[in-house]
Design a protein around this motif. Structure first.
Motif, mmCIF file in Angstrom:
data_model
loop_
_atom_site.group_PDB
_atom_site.id
_atom_site.type_symbol
_atom_site.label_atom_id
_atom_site.label_comp_id
_atom_site.label_asym_id
_atom_site.label_seq_id
_atom_site.Cartn_x
_atom_site.Cartn_y
_atom_site.Cartn_z
ATOM 1 N N THR A 140 0.848 -1.181 0.000
ATOM 2 C CA THR A 140 0.000 0.000 0.000
ATOM 3 C C THR A 140 0.887 1.236 0.000
ATOM 4 O O THR A 140 1.807 1.334 0.829
ATOM 5 N N ALA A 141 0.647 2.150 -0.919
ATOM 6 C CA ALA A 141 1.465 3.355 -1.040
ATOM 7 C C ALA A 141 0.917 4.470 -0.158
ATOM 8 O O ALA A 141 -0.310 4.640 -0.038
ATOM 9 N N GLY A 142 1.820 5.231 0.437
ATOM 10 C CA GLY A 142 1.422 6.417 1.171
ATOM 11 C C GLY A 142 0.934 7.493 0.207
ATOM 12 O O GLY A 142 1.136 7.396 -1.007
ATOM 13 N N LEU A 193 -1.376 -0.607 11.154
ATOM 14 C CA LEU A 193 -0.941 0.461 12.050
ATOM 15 C C LEU A 193 -0.024 1.444 11.325
ATOM 16 O O LEU A 193 -0.129 2.664 11.519
ATOM 17 N N PHE A 194 0.853 0.934 10.501
ATOM 18 C CA PHE A 194 1.727 1.821 9.725
ATOM 19 C C PHE A 194 0.954 2.489 8.587
ATOM 20 O O PHE A 194 1.123 3.678 8.327
ATOM 21 N N MET A 195 0.097 1.724 7.922
ATOM 22 C CA MET A 195 -0.654 2.255 6.784
ATOM 23 C C MET A 195 -1.523 3.445 7.206
ATOM 24 O O MET A 195 -1.572 4.466 6.517
ATOM 25 N N THR A 196 -2.203 3.330 8.335
ATOM 26 C CA THR A 196 -3.102 4.393 8.768
ATOM 27 C C THR A 196 -2.344 5.639 9.237
ATOM 28 O O THR A 196 -2.953 6.694 9.418
ATOM 29 N N ARG A 197 -1.036 5.505 9.396
ATOM 30 C CA ARG A 197 -0.212 6.655 9.762
ATOM 31 C C ARG A 197 0.544 7.225 8.568
ATOM 32 O O ARG A 197 1.490 7.996 8.734
ATOM 33 N N GLY A 198 0.102 6.843 7.361
ATOM 34 C CA GLY A 198 0.627 7.457 6.158
ATOM 35 C C GLY A 198 1.853 6.820 5.557
ATOM 36 O O GLY A 198 2.446 7.361 4.613
ATOM 37 N N PHE A 199 2.261 5.675 6.079
ATOM 38 C CA PHE A 199 3.432 4.985 5.543
ATOM 39 C C PHE A 199 3.100 4.267 4.229
ATOM 40 O O PHE A 199 1.955 3.850 4.011
ATOM 41 N N SER A 200 4.097 4.101 3.384
ATOM 42 C CA SER A 200 4.040 3.114 2.313
ATOM 43 C C SER A 200 4.511 1.802 2.940
ATOM 44 O O SER A 200 5.612 1.734 3.495
ATOM 45 N N VAL A 201 3.668 0.771 2.883
ATOM 46 C CA VAL A 201 3.921 -0.442 3.670
ATOM 47 C C VAL A 201 3.927 -1.677 2.771
ATOM 48 O O VAL A 201 3.083 -1.822 1.881
ATOM 49 N N LEU A 202 4.865 -2.577 3.057
ATOM 50 C CA LEU A 202 4.978 -3.833 2.309
ATOM 51 C C LEU A 202 5.045 -4.987 3.302
ATOM 52 O O LEU A 202 5.798 -4.939 4.265
ATOM 53 N N ARG A 203 4.232 -6.009 3.061
ATOM 54 C CA ARG A 203 4.396 -7.276 3.761
ATOM 55 C C ARG A 203 4.484 -8.357 2.701
ATOM 56 O O ARG A 203 3.982 -8.186 1.584
ATOM 57 N N PHE A 204 5.124 -9.465 3.012
ATOM 58 C CA PHE A 204 5.351 -10.493 1.985
ATOM 59 C C PHE A 204 5.455 -11.858 2.638
ATOM 60 O O PHE A 204 5.642 -11.983 3.857
ATOM 61 N N ASN A 205 5.350 -12.887 1.809
ATOM 62 C CA ASN A 205 5.547 -14.259 2.269
ATOM 63 C C ASN A 205 6.989 -14.678 2.059
ATOM 64 O O ASN A 205 7.529 -14.542 0.944
ATOM 65 N N PHE A 206 7.607 -15.186 3.114
ATOM 66 C CA PHE A 206 8.952 -15.744 2.966
ATOM 67 C C PHE A 206 8.917 -16.907 1.971
ATOM 68 O O PHE A 206 7.854 -17.476 1.689
#
Length: 217
Positions: free
Chosen positions: A18-20, A52-65
């Motif tokens: 998700t992009a900020g 939590l990071f997304m709602t504070r305006g961060f660009s956030v990445l999560r991924f599968n190992f």
């Protein structure tokens, strides 16, 4: 949120991004728990950290190992997983070249990988480690720890007894130039069953304080 596929050393890496909304939005990388214990990027604690990071305006990445979900490869006892995290961070930084901050957040095994990544990326501004497995892995590589951050742990964690985390926190707190916050949550276990609101409260409060301090600089 859009699915993205990254090119990793073991093949494709499945991710969510998700992009900020601002050009210099801070960035955060979120790391999931142990693949051999059913860990994946849609784990509730992992998703909570992401939001939590997304709602504070961060660009956030999560991924599968590697070896989890649509990510190719096989479990590599942490070595390959650290390489996956580095690949994901490279992608995230390339996508956001003017990011104002970089944070890493991990849960359980993800916290272990996150702290290793932290040591290799001195540009890190902060970290969140939820239920770090300090009794299963050697955390002595954190010497010195390059960034301030939060350790969040459950008082009823029987998988990683709280004194094991206390030991690592005490060692890190002896270092100059960084501040380590350590929150022990009553009635919470390693899996944060029915305690996701506590993760939201403690991590959210910590992030809000750190971001406010940064804005005052």
């Amino acid at each position: 949120m859009p699915e993205v596929i990254l090119a990793g050393a073991a093949g494709r890496i499945e991710a969510r991004y998700t992009a900020g909304k601002t050009e210099n939005a801070p960035i955060a990388l979120i790391l999931h728990p142990h693949p051999k214990a059913g860990g994946h990027m849609n784990n509730p604690v992992t998703v909570q950290l992401f939001h939590l990071f997304m709602t504070r305006g961060f660009s956030v990445l999560r991924f599968n190992f590697r070896g989890v979900g649509k990510s190719q490869g096989e479990f590599d006892s942490g070595i390959g997983e650290l390489a996956d995290a580095a690949t994901a961070l490279d992608w995230l930084q390339a996508k956001n070249p003017t990011a104002s901050q970089f944070w890493v957040a991990g849960y359980s095994f993800g916290a272990y990988i996150g702290m290793q990544l932290l040591m290799r990326r001195p540009e890190t501004d902060g970290f969140i480690s939820v239920s770090p497995p300090t009794n299963a892995y050697d955390f002595s590589f954190l010497a010195p720890c390059p960034a301030s951050g939060l350790f969040l742990h459950g008082a009823n964690d029987t998988i990683v007894p709280p004194p094991e985390v206390d030991r690592v926190v005490a060692k890190l707190r002896s270092q100059k130039g960084i501040i380590i916050d350590h929150e022990l949550v009553d009635n919470a276990n390693h899996f944060w069953n029915d305690q996701l609101s506590e993760v939201e409260y403690h991590v959210g409060s910590y992030l809000d304080r750190r971001l406010a301090e940064k804005a005052e600089d």
